[in-house]
Design a protein around this motif. Sequence first.
Motif, short mmCIF file in Angstrom:
data_model
loop_
_atom_site.label_atom_id
_atom_site.label_comp_id
_atom_site.label_asym_id
_atom_site.label_seq_id
_atom_site.Cartn_x
_atom_site.Cartn_y
_atom_site.Cartn_z
N LEU A 38 -5.64 -0.32 11.27
CA LEU A 38 -4.22 -0.03 11.08
C LEU A 38 -3.56 -1.16 10.31
O LEU A 38 -3.83 -2.33 10.57
N PRO A 39 -2.68 -0.85 9.39
CA PRO A 39 -1.89 -1.90 8.76
C PRO A 39 -0.84 -2.39 9.75
O PRO A 39 -0.20 -1.58 10.43
N VAL A 40 -0.71 -3.70 9.90
CA VAL A 40 0.26 -4.23 10.86
C VAL A 40 1.30 -5.13 10.21
O VAL A 40 2.18 -5.65 10.89
N GLY A 41 1.20 -5.35 8.92
CA GLY A 41 2.17 -6.19 8.24
C GLY A 41 1.64 -6.63 6.89
O GLY A 41 0.63 -6.13 6.41
N PHE A 42 2.34 -7.58 6.29
CA PHE A 42 1.96 -8.09 4.98
C PHE A 42 2.03 -9.61 4.97
O PHE A 42 2.88 -10.21 5.65
N ARG A 43 1.13 -10.23 4.22
CA ARG A 43 1.15 -11.68 4.01
C ARG A 43 2.21 -12.00 2.98
O ARG A 43 2.75 -11.12 2.32
N GLY A 44 2.47 -13.28 2.80
CA GLY A 44 3.46 -13.72 1.84
C GLY A 44 3.17 -13.27 0.42
O GLY A 44 4.08 -13.03 -0.37
N GLU A 45 1.88 -13.10 0.07
CA GLU A 45 1.49 -12.67 -1.28
C GLU A 45 1.62 -11.16 -1.44
O GLU A 45 1.32 -10.62 -2.49
N GLY A 46 2.01 -10.46 -0.39
CA GLY A 46 2.14 -9.01 -0.46
C GLY A 46 0.90 -8.25 -0.06
O GLY A 46 0.88 -7.03 -0.07
N LEU A 47 -0.18 -8.94 0.32
CA LEU A 47 -1.41 -8.27 0.74
C LEU A 47 -1.27 -7.81 2.19
O LEU A 47 -0.68 -8.50 3.02
N PRO A 48 -1.82 -6.64 2.52
CA PRO A 48 -1.67 -6.13 3.88
C PRO A 48 -2.56 -6.86 4.89
O PRO A 48 -3.62 -7.39 4.53
#
Length: 88
Positions: A38-48
Amino acid sequence: HRRTGSPVDIDGQRVEYLHAAGGHTALFNFTGNPVLVLPVGFRGEGLPIGAQLVARRWGDERLLSLAAAFESTIGAYRPPSLVSGTGV
Protein backbone atom coordinates in the motif's frame (compact mmCIF):
# COMPACT_ATOMS: atom_id res chain seq x y z
CA HIS A 1 11.40 3.43 -8.62
CA ARG A 2 12.28 2.83 -12.21
CA ARG A 3 11.03 1.18 -15.33
CA THR A 4 10.57 -2.57 -15.00
CA GLY A 5 13.70 -4.41 -16.13
CA SER A 6 16.13 -1.54 -15.45
CA PRO A 7 19.08 -2.53 -13.21
CA VAL A 8 18.98 -1.22 -9.64
CA ASP A 9 21.96 0.30 -7.80
CA ILE A 10 22.22 -1.24 -4.32
CA ASP A 11 25.15 -0.28 -2.11
CA GLY A 12 27.15 0.81 -5.14
CA GLN A 13 26.53 -2.36 -7.16
CA ARG A 14 24.20 -2.86 -10.12
CA VAL A 15 21.66 -5.60 -9.42
CA GLU A 16 19.26 -7.08 -11.96
CA TYR A 17 15.74 -5.77 -11.44
CA LEU A 18 14.10 -9.14 -10.70
CA HIS A 19 16.76 -10.04 -8.12
CA ALA A 20 16.35 -6.72 -6.35
CA ALA A 21 12.54 -6.82 -6.35
CA GLY A 22 12.22 -10.56 -5.68
CA GLY A 23 13.98 -10.38 -2.34
CA HIS A 24 10.89 -8.84 -0.78
CA THR A 25 8.34 -11.23 -2.27
CA ALA A 26 9.92 -14.65 -2.86
CA LEU A 27 9.36 -15.99 0.67
CA PHE A 28 5.64 -15.28 0.50
CA ASN A 29 5.37 -16.74 -3.00
CA PHE A 30 6.75 -20.02 -1.65
CA THR A 31 4.52 -20.12 1.46
CA GLY A 32 1.30 -19.13 -0.33
CA ASN A 33 0.62 -16.13 1.89
CA PRO A 34 -1.26 -13.29 0.21
CA VAL A 35 0.73 -10.06 0.10
CA LEU A 36 0.06 -6.53 -1.06
CA VAL A 37 1.82 -3.19 -0.91
CA LEU A 38 0.00 0.00 0.00
CA PRO A 39 1.20 3.53 -0.64
CA VAL A 40 1.42 5.34 2.71
CA GLY A 41 3.00 8.65 1.76
CA PHE A 42 5.73 10.38 -0.20
CA ARG A 43 9.37 11.25 0.47
CA GLY A 44 10.68 14.76 0.04
CA GLU A 45 11.77 13.93 -3.54
CA GLY A 46 8.20 12.95 -4.41
CA LEU A 47 8.85 9.19 -4.47
CA PRO A 48 6.18 7.03 -2.82
CA ILE A 49 6.67 5.11 0.40
CA GLY A 50 4.87 1.78 0.71
CA ALA A 51 3.96 -0.68 3.43
CA GLN A 52 3.92 -4.38 2.66
CA LEU A 53 1.07 -6.29 4.32
CA VAL A 54 1.05 -10.08 4.63
CA ALA A 55 -1.94 -12.18 5.65
CA ARG A 56 -2.34 -15.73 6.77
CA ARG A 57 -2.59 -18.30 4.03
CA TRP A 58 -6.04 -18.18 2.41
CA GLY A 59 -6.62 -14.74 4.00
CA ASP A 60 -6.93 -12.95 0.65
CA GLU A 61 -10.38 -11.48 1.27
CA ARG A 62 -9.44 -10.12 4.68
CA LEU A 63 -6.26 -8.60 3.29
CA LEU A 64 -8.14 -6.93 0.43
CA SER A 65 -10.73 -5.56 2.88
CA LEU A 66 -7.93 -4.10 4.97
CA ALA A 67 -6.38 -2.54 1.87
CA ALA A 68 -9.73 -0.97 0.92
CA ALA A 69 -10.05 0.51 4.42
CA PHE A 70 -6.53 1.97 4.19
CA GLU A 71 -7.22 3.41 0.74
CA SER A 72 -10.41 5.11 1.91
CA THR A 73 -8.43 6.67 4.77
CA ILE A 74 -5.19 7.73 3.03
CA GLY A 75 -6.43 8.16 -0.54
CA ALA A 76 -5.75 6.41 -3.81
CA TYR A 77 -2.27 5.81 -5.24
CA ARG A 78 -0.73 8.54 -7.39
CA PRO A 79 2.28 7.28 -9.41
CA PRO A 80 5.49 9.33 -9.36
CA SER A 81 6.90 10.71 -12.58
CA LEU A 82 10.03 8.97 -13.82
CA VAL A 83 12.95 11.36 -14.15
CA SER A 84 15.54 10.52 -16.84
CA GLY A 85 19.21 10.43 -15.96
CA THR A 86 18.84 10.70 -12.19
CA GLY A 87 18.95 6.98 -11.36
CA VAL A 88 15.42 7.05 -9.93
